[in-house]
Scaffold this active site. Structure first.
Site, mmCIF file in Angstrom:
data_model
loop_
_atom_site.group_PDB
_atom_site.id
_atom_site.type_symbol
_atom_site.label_atom_id
_atom_site.label_comp_id
_atom_site.label_asym_id
_atom_site.label_seq_id
_atom_site.Cartn_x
_atom_site.Cartn_y
_atom_site.Cartn_z
ATOM 1 N N HIS A 1 0.853 -1.184 0.000
ATOM 2 C CA HIS A 1 0.000 0.000 0.000
ATOM 3 C C HIS A 1 0.895 1.243 0.000
ATOM 4 O O HIS A 1 2.038 1.209 0.456
ATOM 5 C CB HIS A 1 -0.887 0.029 1.243
ATOM 6 C CG HIS A 1 -1.919 -1.054 1.265
ATOM 7 N ND1 HIS A 1 -3.079 -0.988 0.524
ATOM 8 C CD2 HIS A 1 -1.943 -2.245 1.908
ATOM 9 C CE1 HIS A 1 -3.800 -2.084 0.734
ATOM 10 N NE2 HIS A 1 -3.126 -2.867 1.563
ATOM 11 N N CYS B 1 -0.409 2.550 -4.427
ATOM 12 C CA CYS B 1 -1.219 3.720 -4.745
ATOM 13 C C CYS B 1 -0.350 4.980 -4.680
ATOM 14 O O CYS B 1 0.528 5.101 -3.829
ATOM 15 C CB CYS B 1 -2.368 3.857 -3.757
ATOM 16 S SG CYS B 1 -3.622 2.563 -3.888
#
Length: 486
Positions: free
Chosen positions: A171, A214
């Site tokens: 992430h 991301c």
């Protein structure tokens, strides 16, 4: 591809609740002969290269719902191993908690695509559990054993003739990459400083850096110089999500898996390596193939573009099984009809876990609680960030400040030290001290917090506003005049 956004997933959840290499590969310590590339080879690969290949692979997450990150890393290891790299030259960071997780339908096995082979077997356990942290990551890159805390002790002992490949899957958010411990992160500015130091010490001839996360473009945007012999690509630009794939509900994905098996950018380059002769495919060619397949985010490239002409062999070796085979088409793989945002993958996991549990069972009740807790947490984070913005900037100006995106080529923030204090737990009472860890979902708001700092809000005002927002004290914006931080 259809993208499963948070709103769709929430609807699904609520609906369910209501209705029921060469034939003789060179040793890494010996000269590597790159002569077989023909007239189109780059200057650095048309003569005997005395350097070694090195690789650092890191999955920065844990938990079965994040299965895909460790699966990506294990797959990358298998490619490098088949390419001729020795284990002593491959350094692996992975929490190592999913292969034997009770939820894993194939105990001791990790796959990276439907009907895929085991990519877990043989993977070195260099840094696992709590040893997967930013401090060890930086120490490994710099070859600094003294700064290690645990682990195998393997570090990047590369020199001025060596080629380094670093791959990071996890992430991410604006300006940072996650780590398994919620209060740890790799900050863009810190990572760039580590790379600059490695370059200054002549620790590599060239480096390639791939990031799956991301907003991964923000790690290099406006920060990575183009004269350091580093070429980097990212799964997304500086302001968008990257995407998981081979997820529950896909026709090809076995029903017993309720977690995504891979990430779209990652499986695109990995499967490209699986099926092509890396002696003949350049970094540029792979970038274009991956960019076309990863069509729900913008795959980006940064740094020294002269290395785009180099062959993948330079960094990954080559699998003899693929000698002389180069696909003329884009990567062939099982069809992908939909993908899911990295930040919604855990919600999809919980939804399928609930849906598959036997009616009336303890498992179903527990899954229902987990799903509802996650939905409630997301709503709470949304509420708190919105209220924080209104408290600091007023109702009309709040969205304008929090959602601002700086022009391309400009880094996320001006003051990185201030940014780190605002984002992470610290002696100064900032957001996470008062409101708790942002979580994987809450990482979407890191840019908003960065914008608060860019707007000149002092650390003291941010701490006081966070306290008032999350302690349910009466709201009063007049207590927080905007002052430039020093």
């Amino acid at each position: 591809m259809a993208i499963l956004g948070c709103g769709v997933l929430l609807s699904l959840a609520l609906l369910s609740l209501s209705t029921r290499i060469n034939l003789c590969l060179p040793e890494n310590g010996k000269e590597i002969d790159f002569n077989a590339h023909g007239d189109n080879a780059s200057p650095s690969t048309t003569k005997k290269d005395k350097g070694k290949r090195w690789a650092v692979l890191i999955a920065g997450s844990n938990g079965y719902y994040n299965y895909r990150h460790q699966a990506d890393i294990c797959h990358a290891y298998q490619i490098l191993k088949k390419g001729g790299l020795k284990d002593e030259n491959i350094i692996v960071f992975m929490y190592d908690d999913i292969a034997h997780d009770p939820e894993n339908p194939r105990q001791g096995v990790i796959i990276n695509k439907p009907k895929g082979h085991d990519v877990y077997k043989g993977v070195p356990k260099d840094y696992t559990g709590a040893d997967v942290n930013s401090k060890n990551f930086y120490a490994v890159i710099l070859g600094n054993k003294r700064n290690l805390t645990g682990g195998s002790g393997k570090v990047l002992k590369s020199g001025p003739n060596d080629h380094v490949f670093i791959y990071y899957a996890d992430h991410g958010s604006a300006g940072l990459l996650g780590m398994p411990s919620g209060d740890d992160a790799v900050y863009a500015k810190d990572l760039i400083q580590v790379l600059k130091k490695k370059h200054a010490s002549k620790g590599f001839k060239s480096m390639v850096f791939y990031i799956e996360a991301c907003e991964s473009g923000s790690i290099f945007e406006g920060l990575l110089p183009n004269k350091m012999n580093i070429y980097a690509t990212t799964a997304a630009n500086a302001e968008e999500s990257s995407y998981g794939t081979y997820c529950p509900g896909e026709p090809e994905v076995p029903e017993e898996y309720d977690t995504c098996l891979g990430d779209l950018y990652s499986i695109s380059w990995l499967e490209d390596c699986d099926s092509n002769d890396l002696r003949k495919e350049t970094l540029e060619k792979q970038y274009e193939r991956v960019r076309r397949r990863t069509n729900d985010s913008h795959v980006m490239q940064y740094g020294d573009m002269s290395h785009r002409k180099e062959f993948l062999l330079t960094y990954m070796g080559t699998d003899p099984a693929n000698d002389s085979y180069t696909s003329m088409e884009d990567i062939s793989s099982p069809s992908i009809s939909r993908v899911v945002s990295q930040r919604d993958a855990d919600l999809l996991h919980l939804h399928h876990k609930f849906h598959r549990a036997p009616a009336g069972s303890h498992t179903k009740l527990e899954a229902q609680k987990q799903l509802l807790d996650e939905i409630a947490h997301r709503k709470l984070v949304d509420y708190r960030i919105n209220k924080l913005g209104e408290l600091l900037f007023g109702h009309q100006k709040s969205s304008e400040v929090l959602l601002n995106v700086r022009p391309q080529g400009k880094p996320l923030v001006d003051d990185w030290d201030c940014f780190k204090i605002l984002v992470s737990p610290s002696p100064v009472r900032t957001y996470e001290n008062n409101c708790g860890l942002l979580s994987n979902y809450g990482m979407k708001y890191v840019r908003a917090i960065a914008n608060i700092g860019n707007a000149g809000v002092t650390i003291e005002n941010m701490a006081a506003a966070s306290d008032q927002t999350c302690s349910k004290k009466p709201m009063s914006r007049t207590s927080f005049p905007i002052k430039r931080s020093k």
